[in-house]
Design a protein around this motif. Structure first.
Motif, short mmCIF file in Angstrom:
data_model
loop_
_atom_site.label_atom_id
_atom_site.label_comp_id
_atom_site.label_asym_id
_atom_site.label_seq_id
_atom_site.Cartn_x
_atom_site.Cartn_y
_atom_site.Cartn_z
N ASP A 8 0.83 -1.20 0.00
CA ASP A 8 0.00 0.00 0.00
C ASP A 8 0.87 1.25 0.00
O ASP A 8 2.01 1.23 0.48
N ARG A 9 0.26 2.32 -0.49
CA ARG A 9 0.93 3.61 -0.67
C ARG A 9 1.70 4.08 0.57
O ARG A 9 2.78 4.67 0.46
N GLN A 10 1.12 3.81 1.75
CA GLN A 10 1.72 4.41 2.95
C GLN A 10 2.93 3.64 3.47
O GLN A 10 3.64 4.13 4.33
N PHE A 11 3.16 2.43 2.95
CA PHE A 11 4.27 1.62 3.46
C PHE A 11 5.49 1.71 2.56
O PHE A 11 5.39 1.95 1.36
N ASP A 12 6.66 1.46 3.17
CA ASP A 12 7.90 1.47 2.39
C ASP A 12 8.14 0.13 1.72
O ASP A 12 8.65 0.07 0.61
N ASP A 13 7.83 -0.97 2.42
CA ASP A 13 8.16 -2.28 1.88
C ASP A 13 7.21 -3.32 2.47
O ASP A 13 6.50 -3.04 3.44
N PRO A 14 7.20 -4.54 1.91
CA PRO A 14 6.27 -5.57 2.40
C PRO A 14 6.48 -5.92 3.87
O PRO A 14 5.52 -6.23 4.57
N LEU A 15 7.73 -5.86 4.33
CA LEU A 15 7.97 -6.23 5.72
C LEU A 15 7.28 -5.26 6.68
O LEU A 15 6.63 -5.66 7.64
N GLN A 16 7.40 -3.96 6.36
CA GLN A 16 6.75 -2.96 7.20
C GLN A 16 5.24 -3.17 7.19
O GLN A 16 4.57 -3.10 8.22
N GLN A 17 4.70 -3.48 6.01
CA GLN A 17 3.26 -3.69 5.89
C GLN A 17 2.83 -4.88 6.74
O GLN A 17 1.83 -4.83 7.45
N ARG A 18 3.62 -5.96 6.69
CA ARG A 18 3.23 -7.15 7.43
C ARG A 18 3.32 -6.90 8.93
O ARG A 18 2.43 -7.28 9.70
N LYS A 19 4.38 -6.24 9.35
CA LYS A 19 4.51 -5.98 10.79
C LYS A 19 3.41 -5.06 11.30
O LYS A 19 2.91 -5.24 12.41
N ALA A 20 3.03 -4.09 10.47
CA ALA A 20 1.94 -3.20 10.88
C ALA A 20 0.64 -3.99 11.01
O ALA A 20 -0.10 -3.84 11.98
N SER A 21 0.38 -4.86 10.03
CA SER A 21 -0.85 -5.65 10.08
C SER A 21 -0.86 -6.55 11.31
O SER A 21 -1.87 -6.69 12.00
N ASP A 22 0.28 -7.19 11.58
CA ASP A 22 0.37 -8.08 12.75
C ASP A 22 0.06 -7.31 14.03
O ASP A 22 -0.76 -7.74 14.84
N LEU A 23 0.72 -6.17 14.18
CA LEU A 23 0.51 -5.40 15.42
C LEU A 23 -0.94 -4.95 15.50
O LEU A 23 -1.56 -4.99 16.57
N GLY A 24 -1.49 -4.53 14.36
CA GLY A 24 -2.90 -4.10 14.36
C GLY A 24 -3.80 -5.21 14.86
O GLY A 24 -4.71 -4.98 15.67
N MET A 25 -3.54 -6.44 14.40
CA MET A 25 -4.38 -7.55 14.83
C MET A 25 -4.22 -7.81 16.32
O MET A 25 -5.20 -8.03 17.03
N TRP A 26 -2.99 -7.76 16.80
CA TRP A 26 -2.78 -8.00 18.24
C TRP A 26 -3.49 -6.95 19.07
O TRP A 26 -4.09 -7.25 20.10
N VAL A 27 -3.43 -5.69 18.63
CA VAL A 27 -4.12 -4.63 19.39
C VAL A 27 -5.62 -4.87 19.34
O VAL A 27 -6.32 -4.72 20.35
N PHE A 28 -6.12 -5.29 18.16
CA PHE A 28 -7.54 -5.59 18.06
C PHE A 28 -7.92 -6.72 19.02
O PHE A 28 -8.96 -6.65 19.69
N LEU A 29 -7.07 -7.75 19.09
CA LEU A 29 -7.38 -8.85 20.01
C LEU A 29 -7.39 -8.35 21.46
O LEU A 29 -8.21 -8.81 22.27
N ALA A 30 -6.52 -7.38 21.77
CA ALA A 30 -6.54 -6.81 23.12
C ALA A 30 -7.89 -6.14 23.39
O ALA A 30 -8.46 -6.30 24.47
N THR A 31 -8.41 -5.43 22.38
CA THR A 31 -9.73 -4.80 22.59
C THR A 31 -10.79 -5.87 22.78
O THR A 31 -11.71 -5.71 23.57
N GLU A 32 -10.67 -6.97 22.05
CA GLU A 32 -11.64 -8.06 22.20
C GLU A 32 -11.62 -8.61 23.61
O GLU A 32 -12.65 -8.92 24.19
#
Lengths: 213, 560
Positions: A8-32
């Motif tokens: 996606d436009r806002q990311f520099d590379d696939p690794l950054q994108q994947r790490k962002a998605s992973d962290l996003g999911m973990w934070v979402f699970l915390a809200t759950e």
């Protein structure tokens, strides 16, 4: 052919994108966990107030079906984990098979759960709609069954969302969207599935096993 | 995209002029503007309710509205101001706009989630406004059971549904902020090079994601209990009304810190800029916001000192509430130390934020009165409480929000407003605010309870003073609306850095381009690069190349 990894436009590379998605999911699970946590607090407070009623009521639940369901759901988590691993290894067919197995076991869980709901309804244990328990603590036993239906209901909704998600993942895997370079959605789906599973691991003893001695 | 058809015009405002280009934009800067417009509308709706409340309280006999209407008015004021203005105010507007800019990113980590959060906000708003149009709610913004589940004949479920939905907008914003701040920082932007505004957004986001879900579940349980007549809160059903209060305040007390932490972040940015001095003790400022967020989760019980909780739990909650004063005081002392021997400039944003520091201090200190067990028995549910939290929420958060809007307005819109009018408005707001709320401290101490439609005649003088102040305050809030809107068309063009501030957001053009920076900056120095007070106005680019002493070190030099 494997699709090229789209960043996606806002990311520099696939690794950054994947790490962002992973962290996003973990934070979402915390809200759950906090979301469902309030429900568990409500259960705990009610049980502290009415220990005898909760002891009687938990014996009215269907231990056999509840225990079978626990086995079914734990196995589904194993299938999900195997699917994530297969995706990472690039084993497309295995990944799809395991995803489908996950969904089938999830559906089996819901089927058994609704059978159980039917049996509860037949035994007049559904609060408000048809609750006809006699004897002491009837009101508090109704509260227990309210919590039972509410908590397992919220869990079933989560599981249903999980099943739809797993089926979409299987479809996307069949369309060759995932590869050892891009498996984020499968991994995140797995995290969600395991959370729903863990919630059940708490629900099962609290609703079925407590005070059964 | 329009870039194929149009020549590249540079800034994000020129990326399409249709309504749909705004409603479908995933650009964090445009979403920030959507939020700004929406919360401003809700602010004035909530403000109208407040005005009617104050109008009614001019006479002791409550001649203006009936008691039922009065209950609905203060509920509407509370619900709208808390959930539809204060909580999203700074995070969703300036936070959305500034977080990627300040850390040197092109956008949030999840731009579509960001837009979804705005739609959820609007969806929740429609439910709540619908409940208000259909006849209102009279439970107070706290929805206490069993009144809300059993006795109130108003639209509780619709209002609660609105708050439930808007909660998910907070959660999505929180997830986005946490991930963005963790994973999207520019090269060299280490944690201790983050501007303090980012630290405050990070602390706020933690509260968003960990507290809001509890409120959602609580309101869900409340709605079922009201709808189905079975539940866990009503004692008539074998439930526990205190359980509702525990769950509600587990969210709502941290939510107070959602309102004040962003304001603290704004204060740190603006005071250091207009004092021309680096923030005093940067690291302790960063840790203080985190400490407030963490301790804020452990103080909810102080809302229930007189509700029948055990005296031992009250003692613990009292001590923990006092502990919040320590990081709060660290912040106030550090802002003061930043001002000390600074070269202070009194532009409008600085006036707002100087007001903020003073009013926040009064609000915080009176909070200690309420955290004391014995005093709380006397002051609980009186106007003293009203005055206390309005000093924090209005004197603190709203002043900081206005200051922040003025400070970053040139960056957001590319236009300068009239500083003379802005300074005038800041002073009007400050005077109006104190005139409105200081008498309420006295009223509460004398024993006037909150949420009453009538009062004994001896309280009339103080109530009239308060209502007069409210009208001054209303003028103070309408003025910025006028001159800021005026500036959009007639204001002179803003330069990239009109205040000579340091920080990445000032190094890009005003308004910023769609991707924020021509190229992603590489950060080599701490955020605050203001030269010693005796020096001339710093040139920000020269400042960046300077030696870059730590904020704390530079400030300590200033003090010696």
């Amino acid at each position: 052919m494997t699709e090229a990894v789209v960043v996606d436009r806002q990311f520099d590379d696939p690794l950054q994108q994947r790490k962002a998605s992973d962290l996003g999911m973990w934070v979402f699970l915390a809200t759950e966990i906090l979301f469902l946590g309030a429900m568990f607090v409500a259960y705990t407070a009610s049980r502290i107030h009415h220990p005898e009623a909760f002891a009687i009521a938990s014996r009215l639940t269907n231990l056999t079906l509840g225990s079978i369901n626990t086995g079914v759901l734990l196995t589904s988590s194993l299938m999900m984990a195997l699917s994530v691993r297969s995706t990472k290894l690039g084993l497309r067919t295995a990944s799809i098979v395991f995803l489908l197995a996950t969904a089938v076991l999830g559906l089996a869980f819901l089927g058994i759960k609704f059978t159980e709901y039917y049996l509860d309804w037949r035994d007049h244990l559904v609060p408000v709609i048809d609750f006809a328990h006699r004897g002491p603590h009837a009101g508090e036993i109704e509260t227990f069954f309210y919590l039972y239906f509410f908590m397992t209901g919220v869990h079933s909704i989560h599981l249903f969302i999980g099943i739809v998600m797993v089926l979409v993942l299987a479809w996307m895997a069949w369309r060759r969207h995932y590869s050892p370079d891009y498996f984020t959605p499968v991994e995140l789906g797995g995290l969600y599935w395991h959370l729903v599973d863990i919630v059940w691991i708490f629900l099962y003893p609290l609703l079925y096993l407590v005070s059964r001695t | 995209m329009s870039t194929l058809m149009l020549p590249v015009r540079g800034n994000y405002l020129d990326e399409g002029f249709s309504l749909w280009s705004w409603l479908s934009s995933v650009d964090h800067k445009r979403i920030a503007i959507l939020y700004t417009i929406s919360i401003t509308m809700f602010f004035f709706v909530g403000g109208v309710a407040a005005s009617l409340i104050r109008l009614n309280l001019v006479t002791p006999t409550g001649d203006f509205v009936s008691a039922e209407t009065y209950n609905k008015l203060f509920t509407m004021h509370g619900v709208i101001m808390v959930w539809f203005f204060l909580i999203p105010s700074i995070p969703s507007t300036l936070g959305n706009f500034l977080v990627p800019l300040m850390i040197g990113a092109r956008d949030m980590a999840f731009p579509r989630l960001n837009l979804a959060s705005w739609y959820l906000y609007i969806g929740g708003g429609l439910f709540t406004v619908g409940a208000l149009i259909a006849g209102g709610v009279d439970t107070g913004w706290t929805f206490y059971t069993p009144y809300s589940t059993m006795f109130s004949n108003t639209h509780v479920i619709a209002a609660a549904a609105g708050v439930f939905i808007v909660g998910f907008s907070s959660i999505l914003t929180g997830i986005n902020f946490i991930v963005t701040i963790h994973k999207m920082r520019a090269p060299g932007m280490t944690w201790f090079r983050l501007p303090l505004f980012i630290w405050s957004m990070y602390a706020t986001a933690i509260i968003f994601v960990l507290a809001t879900p509890v409120l959602a579940m609580t309101l869900f349980l409340l709605a079922i209990e009201r709808f189905a007549g079975v539940g866990v809160f009503d004692p008539a059903l074998g439930g526990d009304p205190l359980l509702f209060q525990h769950l509600f305040w587990f969210y709502s007390h941290p939510a107070v810190y959602v309102m004040i932490l962003p304001a603290m972040g704004v204060a740190s940015e603006i005071i250091t800029c207009f004092a021309r001095k680096n923030v005093f003790a940067y690291r302790s400022m960063a840790f203080a916001v985190l400490a407030i967020a963490v301790i804020g989760f452990l103080v909810w019980g102080h809302h229930m000192f007189v509700a029948g909780t055990s005296v031992y739990s009250s003692i613990v909650f009292s001590i923990l509430s006092f502990l919040v004063a320590i990081p709060s005081a660290i912040k106030v002392f550090n802002w003061t130390a930043t001002l000390y021997k600074g070269s202070i400039h009194f532009e409008a944003p600085m006036l707002y934020l100087l007001g903020f520091v003073g009013l926040f201090t009064v609000g915080g200190m009176t909070g200690l009165f309420l955290a004391s067990l014995a005093l709380d028995v006397h002051l609980h549910d009186t106007y003293f409480v009203i005055a206390h939290f309005h000093y924090i929420m209005v004197g603190g958060s709203v002043m900081a929000f206005l200051g922040a809007i003025h400070f970053w307005w040139p960056k957001i819109t590319g236009r300068m407003y009239s500083d003379r009018w802005a300074r005038f408005a800041a002073i009007v707001v400050f005077i109006g605010f104190n005139l409105t709320f200081f008498p309420q401290f006295v009223l509460g101490y004398l024993g006037m309870p909150r949420r009453y439609h009538e009062y004994p005649p001896e309280f009339q003088v103080l109530n009239v003073l308060s209502s007069a102040g409210a009208s001054v305050l209303a003028v103070g809030y309408l003025l910025p609306l006028l001159y800021l809107l005026w500036s959009l068309k007639y204001g002179p063009r803003a330069t990239a850095n009109p205040w000579g501030a340091t920080g990445l957001e000032w190094q890009t053009s005003s308004p910023p381009p769609v991707d924020n920076f021509a190229s992603i900056p590489i950060v080599t120095a701490p955020p605050y690069q203001y030269e010693p007070p005796e020096g001339p106005h710093p040139n920000p680019s020269a400042g960046q190349k300077g030696e870059g002493s730590e904020g704390a070190v530079g400030a300590r030099d200033g003090l010696s």
